[in-house]
Design an enzyme around this catalytic site. Structure first.
Site: not given
Lengths: 570, 570
Positions: B290, B425-427
């Protein structure tokens, strides 16, 4: 339900709000009725869905190519444009004396939105041709109309507007393309033009370029510009005129529309109207194009929203935040508040934008000094607001789709790329801001803005106080801010934060149009009308407050952007 | 001046603001000095500019292809990654016992930003491999570190993270990939994984997948997830494991990074750590990823800004609004206020974002309960804020370039497309908002948020009142808003406008970091420091006020997004 556009919403806006049927009381539209309007709307949806939408992705993947001889475009484009021409739509709005059906602008606008939403790139050829034809209908001779406009209406010719040059984009006063008068009253054109949409292709028998150029000895600046008709081919012999395709630009989106660099090399040309009035004539087409660009932005945002909504109702993922039982089945993502935020915001943008472009179109159907003035004031907002906010609807559409939305296997990423152009062409957002604050709200002593604010206040006074009140306050603030900005009469300080002004005015106008829709839905039951009430409430309570800090900045008289030293930027 | 990134700014942030040299007083970094830090920064810039930047466009135009047998990627990518590996950068931060040089995180982060700015797609292979290695260094056995991590450090192996499945993206509790224990203590993995960046290619001898899966009989939800090492090839025999590339996704941007659908078919696997703790381990990599995503968004925004600035200083167009003499020569567009607005806004976003990611990285270098807590609170902001605002810098970069910016002949449209992924992406941003408001600001009785606000207040108190005052007020408001939101303890109402909370908190944090930079520039002369003062003033006076309406909305307790009926959306 169609994912291209919403007929239900068009019907609401046209008939339940704008009262389009009442236009038939006017002599110009006396032959029309709700039935003829609906027939055009029906056929537009049908052709858009059948002939335009299916090749939207294909046109993006296989963009036009130039082999040095000619431009190749996927065959679906010319087939679609042929169907469009044969439908009678290009002539629908024109005068009966030119074979037209005198369909109101507002209905034409609604019809054309179907094509823009289905395939913005293919529809652009038709839009440019229509703008070109309309300019010549107004400013051309009978002979020019017969020779150039009639074949455009029949779909045999297409048209362009040639304004920009490599060194003259936003600044048309720097146009250097030269026009040399000939003994027979015609002209020869020499120079380079840039960013010419539809500038070359084999989609039509001929391409009619409308070219801004400077006759030798004409004054510098925009007053020295004249407008010329330059056909790609000689109408009699069919031979190529001196218009050479120097290359195609390769765009991020909107790929299906050729965008050309053209070299004019002694090209035979006819003057339109009088010398030195070229920019005034061109603004006829430009203003129409600006409304067309705003409409295109609405259309792309609208189709993005409809795709996102359909996906959000199908896609199962996660559980409500209260009650995260891992054994509970996942819910459709439309149940998550943040997904609803994106969808509801998008709905408020695209339906608000649609109301705006139809409102503007109807002003053309009821010409009067007041309506003309109002359209003048609204035009920069019609151009810029949807370009920014309906693009955000496409951005949200990607986000709602998650990773899928970022792939080319789904259509929304193309809408996002296509829509990015609308903040640039036909005058960037920054140019619209200068036009609004620098010209439109000051002209005739501010009469145009006064008129707009009167209409906003009249609507807000009729709305429930909790929603009408904030709009009334915002209208009063905008009036005060405008007066304060121009109190000194110094453009360099008044215009320094012009973009904030455009943004604030745009959101106020859309809030007003949401109150208009709220009132039009009054007393009516069902999900559709509940949706109108929901979006009106959302826009006034969640969106309109954004303008507070913008007006604060404008009121503060901050001139940081003027006074800073650009060496400090890094 | 480099258009990739600004070494001057990195030096300012690292040495004049964060005092990175003082880290050498810590035992872990005792072998280091300003000279060793600078040597790593120098080599990073050199390799990024020489080996990464030149094929950025080529990787976009010729995206990876899969012929059913293997994935083909342009050869520049493997050459660049080989140079990267040979530079020693992959091992630079690792423990000496694993052959590392114990370079501080903050310096590593600054180094890696060069690669992300030069070529985000090629750098992603290195970033994923690093995250994979770091996870195993923390949670793997000595044997696993030797077998998997050492070859990754040497550049022979690459790594991935395999979390998502077609039906489980944001909701990892729905992961269904199955792990079956074998008699010898290993496992077999069966299931489908989706969105696997770097999921297949021929860039490395082997690919080490870290896979979330559920051992038969494990509980439902995230507590039943375990983490497995699944190599593409058997380390001893080189034979293919049961990991089948089912297809590549075709993205709007970030095209040079393969993104794969993988089918695990009885794939041989090793457990990492203990069963049932998979998600906790994966969050080690996820938190790093993140911060890496936020950094990538900063890097893409930064390079976009530098390109726009250079263009604005070269491109001549138009004249100042006061004095439109058409005979006056056109001025560089950097002189127009609206262009300055876009550039200065972009500067404030990208330099503010850079300060944020370096601040976060330095917290890792000085581990303490306070710093760990602060990093926990900041992580969703580090991820989401640059993904939104530094992308806006790329949007502005297109707009500053006008029509040129919309073409693929100029690089900025690619930055804009590439950067769009970072909000997903990644949340997604929405997931980050729930993480911040739903977990991070409530954990330990709100201690993390309290700590952050204390630091913000301490800085604001030292700044000149006209800029410190608004930041102090905003910090007080955020504290009050947070308390009010959670007063009822009901997540369904507290979290309904979580995105507005994330946006407000993000802008407050960046305003704070601008005050930090203002203080670090105090008393120093020259354009660079004037630029810092200018951007600090801009951010506090033009940007921070945006949060007023957001906090108003949160304070109002509005639950429209929860209470609405989704049938009303249309």
């Amino acid at each position: 339900m169609s994912k291209v556009l919403s007929r239900r919403d068009l019907d609401f806006l046209l008939y339940e709000w704008l009262g389009a049927e009442s236009l038939t009381a006017r002599e110009r539209f006396a032959e029309h009725s709700r039935e003829t309007f609906d027939a055009f709307l029906d056929v537009s949806q049908q052709i858009a869905e059948r002939d335009f939408a299916p090749h939207n992705r294909a046109g993006d993947l296989a963009e036009p190519t130039f082999d040095g001889e000619k431009v190749t475009i996927i065959p679906e484009v010319s087939r679609a444009l042929r169907v469009f021409a044969e439908s009678g739509l290009p002539a629908a709005g024109m005068d009966a004396e030119h074979g037209g059906l005198q369909l109101p602008h507002v209905v034409q606008r609604a019809c054309f939105l179907w094509f823009q939403a289905a395939n913005t790139a293919t529809s652009a050829y038709a839009m440019l041709t229509a703008g070109n034809a309309h300019l010549l209908l107004t400013h051309g001779t009978e002979e020019q109309i017969r020779r150039y406009v009639h074949p455009m209406i029949e779909g045999r010719f297409t048209g362009t507007m040639c304004l920009s040059e490599p060194q003259a984009g936003s600044s048309l006063s720097d146009v250097t393309t030269k026009a040399t008068p000939q003994a027979d009253g015609t002209y020869r054109i020499d120079g380079g033009k840039m960013w010419i949409s539809g500038g070359d292709h084999e989609l039509s028998e001929n391409i009619i370029h409308l070219v801004l150029a400077r006759v030798e000895g004409a004054p510098a600046g925009v007053k020295g510009l004249s407008l010329f008709i330059v056909p790609k081919r000689n109408l009699e012999t069919g031979e190529r005129n001196g218009v050479v395709l120097a290359g195609l630009n390769h765009k991020m989106g909107y790929r299906g529309t050729t965008n050309a660099v053209l070299a004019f090399e002694g090209a035979a040309a006819e003057l339109v109207g009088e010398e030195g009035r070229g920019l005034a004539y061109m603004f006829h087409m430009m203003n129409e194009a600006r409304i067309g660009v705003g409409s295109g932005a609405v259309a792309l945002g609208y189709t993005g929203y409809l795709h996102a909504l359909a996906y959000a109702r199908e896609r199962l993922q996660g559980r409500p935040v209260s009650g995260k039982d891992p054994l509970a089945p996942p819910v459709p993502i439309v149940e998550h508040p943040d997904v609803r935020r994106m969808l509801l915001a998008s709905k408020s943008y695209v339906e608000g934008g649609l109301a705006l472009v139809l409102y503007a179109a109807k002003l053309l159907d009821e010409p009067s000094p007041e309506n003309d003035l109002l359209l003048d004031v609204l035009t920069p907002i019609v151009k810029a607001w949807p370009s920014q906010w309906c693009r955000l609807a496409d951005d949200h559409a990607i986000q709602v789709h998650g990773g899928y939305g970022y792939t080319r296997e789904y259509p929304v990423e193309q809408f996002y790329r296509d829509n990015r152009l609308n903040s640039i062409h036909e005058g960037t957002d920054g140019i619209q801001a200068l036009d609004l604050l620098g010209r439109k709200v000051t002209m005739r002593g501010g009469a145009g803005l006064g008129l707009l604010l009167d209409r906003i206040r009249a609507t807000a006074s009729k709305a429930p106080a909790e929603l009408g009140g904030p709009v009334l306050s915002a209208a009063d603030r905008l009036a005060a801010t405008t007066a304060k900005l121009w109190a000194t009469g110094d453009p360099s300080s008044a215009l320094v934060n012009a973009t904030a002004y455009l943004d604030a005015a745009g959101h106020l106008v859309i809030a007003w149009l949401w109150l208009e829709q709220l009132l039009a839905a009054e007393g009516k039951d069902g999900d559709f009308y509940q949706g109108k009430r929901l979006a009106a409430r959302y826009f006034v309570t969640h969106e309109l407050p954004r303008i507070g800090p913008m007006l604060d900045l404008l009121d503060s008289g901050d001139t940081l952007l003027r006074d800073m030293d650009d060496a400090w930027l890094g």
